[in-house]
Write an enzyme that holds these catalytic residues in place. Structure first.
Site, PDB file in Angstrom:
ATOM      1  CB  CYS A  14       4.218   2.629   7.522  1.00  0.00           C
ATOM      2  SG  CYS A  14       3.984   3.455   6.549  1.00  0.00           S
ATOM      3  CG  LEU A  15       6.619   1.134   1.803  1.00  0.00           C
ATOM      4  CD1 LEU A  15       6.173   1.218   0.297  1.00  0.00           C
ATOM      5  CD2 LEU A  15       7.680  -0.050   1.706  1.00  0.00           C
ATOM      6  CG  HIS A  72      -1.484   1.529   7.390  1.00  0.00           C
ATOM      7  ND1 HIS A  72      -0.764   1.346   7.755  1.00  0.00           N
ATOM      8  CD2 HIS A  72      -0.465   2.644   6.117  1.00  0.00           C
ATOM      9  CE1 HIS A  72       0.146   1.876   7.795  1.00  0.00           C
ATOM     10  NE2 HIS A  72       0.652   2.537   6.996  1.00  0.00           N
ATOM     11  CD  GLU A  73      -1.148   2.741   2.582  1.00  0.00           C
ATOM     12  OE1 GLU A  73      -1.148   4.010   2.481  1.00  0.00           O
ATOM     13  OE2 GLU A  73      -0.803   1.840   2.996  1.00  0.00           O
ATOM     14  CD  GLN A 126       2.921   5.831   2.623  1.00  0.00           C
ATOM     15  OE1 GLN A 126       2.093   5.713   2.384  1.00  0.00           O
ATOM     16  NE2 GLN A 126       3.906   5.100   3.719  1.00  0.00           N
ATOM     17  CG  HIS A 161      -0.470   7.736   5.297  1.00  0.00           C
ATOM     18  ND1 HIS A 161       0.916   7.545   6.218  1.00  0.00           N
ATOM     19  CD2 HIS A 161      -0.164   5.928   4.952  1.00  0.00           C
ATOM     20  CE1 HIS A 161       1.612   6.436   6.701  1.00  0.00           C
ATOM     21  NE2 HIS A 161       0.991   5.997   5.842  1.00  0.00           N
ATOM     22  N   GLY A 175       0.750  -1.200   0.284  1.00  0.00           N
ATOM     23  CA  GLY A 175       0.164  -0.142   0.190  1.00  0.00           C
ATOM     24  C   GLY A 175       1.056   0.689   0.208  1.00  0.00           C
TER      25      GLY A 175
HETATM   26  C1  QAP Z   1       0.330  -1.009   4.679  1.00  0.00           C
HETATM   27  O1  QAP Z   1       2.865  -0.978   4.003  1.00  0.00           O
HETATM   28  C2  QAP Z   1       0.520  -1.952   5.589  1.00  0.00           C
HETATM   29  O2  QAP Z   1       9.360  -1.698   7.400  1.00  0.00           O
HETATM   30  C3  QAP Z   1       1.759  -0.599   3.762  1.00  0.00           C
HETATM   31  O3  QAP Z   1      11.705  -2.134   5.678  1.00  0.00           O
HETATM   32  C4  QAP Z   1       0.973  -2.982   6.530  1.00  0.00           C
HETATM   33  O4  QAP Z   1       3.766  -1.793   2.547  1.00  0.00           O
HETATM   34  C5  QAP Z   1      -0.487  -2.487   5.968  1.00  0.00           C
HETATM   35  C6  QAP Z   1       7.188  -2.904   3.969  1.00  0.00           C
HETATM   36  C7  QAP Z   1       0.543  -4.334   6.933  1.00  0.00           C
HETATM   37  C8  QAP Z   1      -1.211  -3.042   6.584  1.00  0.00           C
HETATM   38  C9  QAP Z   1      -0.965  -4.570   6.772  1.00  0.00           C
HETATM   39  C10 QAP Z   1       7.874  -2.295   5.360  1.00  0.00           C
HETATM   40  C11 QAP Z   1       8.516  -2.810   3.394  1.00  0.00           C
HETATM   41  C12 QAP Z   1       6.402  -1.836   3.357  1.00  0.00           C
HETATM   42  C13 QAP Z   1       8.734  -2.155   5.515  1.00  0.00           C
HETATM   43  C14 QAP Z   1       3.165  -1.665   3.781  1.00  0.00           C
HETATM   44  C15 QAP Z   1       9.734  -2.573   5.424  1.00  0.00           C
HETATM   45  C16 QAP Z   1       9.581  -2.928   4.010  1.00  0.00           C
HETATM   46  C17 QAP Z   1       5.235  -2.188   4.419  1.00  0.00           C
HETATM   47 CO    CO Z   2       2.110   4.020   5.817  1.00  0.00          CO
END
Ligand code: QAP
Ligand code: CO
Length: 171
Positions: free
Chosen positions: A91-92, A133-134, A51, A137, A46
């Site tokens: 979270c990215l 979550h998104e 972001q 943001h 996401g």
């Molecule tokens: C939001 O997050 C989300 O720490 C999207 O080192 C995540 O794509 C909603 C990511 C999980 C629900 C459940 C995070 C990649 C990606 C990191 C992501 C990382 C590399 C996060």
């Molecule tokens: Co995020």
């Protein structure tokens, strides 16, 4: 291939409130392409326009295993929600941090797609978590803000160390 720069927590710009998109034009479609390339390269499931420092109501989600089912939500609104679920989120904008957050289990969301066409979607499980979550943001909210002040401050310190030397930060 365009990879956009992703803002890192605790960058103050992550607290900006996004504005609605008036028309889904070629500029928006270019941003959608660039954001999707950025999200898939990360890799992530996401990404919100916030972001990548674009403060407009646009989010992308792809919770498919194959990473081949991009879902675009423009001006999204949650019109119904039910139940609660705990999910370990990442979270990215907060790399390396994963914490459990409680959110609605089922949601109904209304939005415009990448062609500006209105649609309505019922989501549950991971997809529902990811959309919520998104959408946070777009309201300037990062998932770590649901955690206790103690946990949040530990994450903040860790991120400030992690971000040291990255000159584009803005606190
Ligand atoms: C939001 O997050 C989300 O720490 C999207 O080192 C995540 O794509 C909603 C990511 C999980 C629900 C459940 C995070 C990649 C990606 C990191 C992501 C990382 C590399 C996060
Ligand atoms: Co995020």
């Amino acid at each position: 291939m365009t990879q956009l720069v992703i803002l890192n927590y605790p960058d103050a710009r992550l607290h900006t409130i996004a504005k609605p998109i008036k028309t889904v034009n070629a500029d928006i479609q270019r941003l959608i392409t660039d954001m999707s390339e950025t999200m898939y390269a990360a890799p992530g499931i996401g990404l919100a326009a916030t972001q990548v420092d674009e403060h407009i109501q646009l989010i992308l989600v792809d919770t498919s295993k194959e990473q081949n089912d991009l879902q675009v939500f423009i001006n999204p609104k949650i019109t119904a929600k039910n139940g609660l679920q705990d999910y370990e989120e990442g979270c990215l904008s907060v790399p390396g941090v994963y914490e459990t957050v409680t959110r609605a289990e089922n949601i109904t969301v209304e939005a415009l797609d990448a062609n500006g066409k209105a649609f309505k979607l019922k989501a549950d499980g991971l997809l529902a978590v990811c959309i919520q979550h998104e959408m946070d943001h777009l309201l300037g909210k990062v998932f770590v803000e649901y955690l206790s002040p103690l946990k949040r401050n530990r994450i903040k310190s860790k991120m400030l160390k992690h971000n040291r030397g990255i000159t584009r930060n803005s606190y």
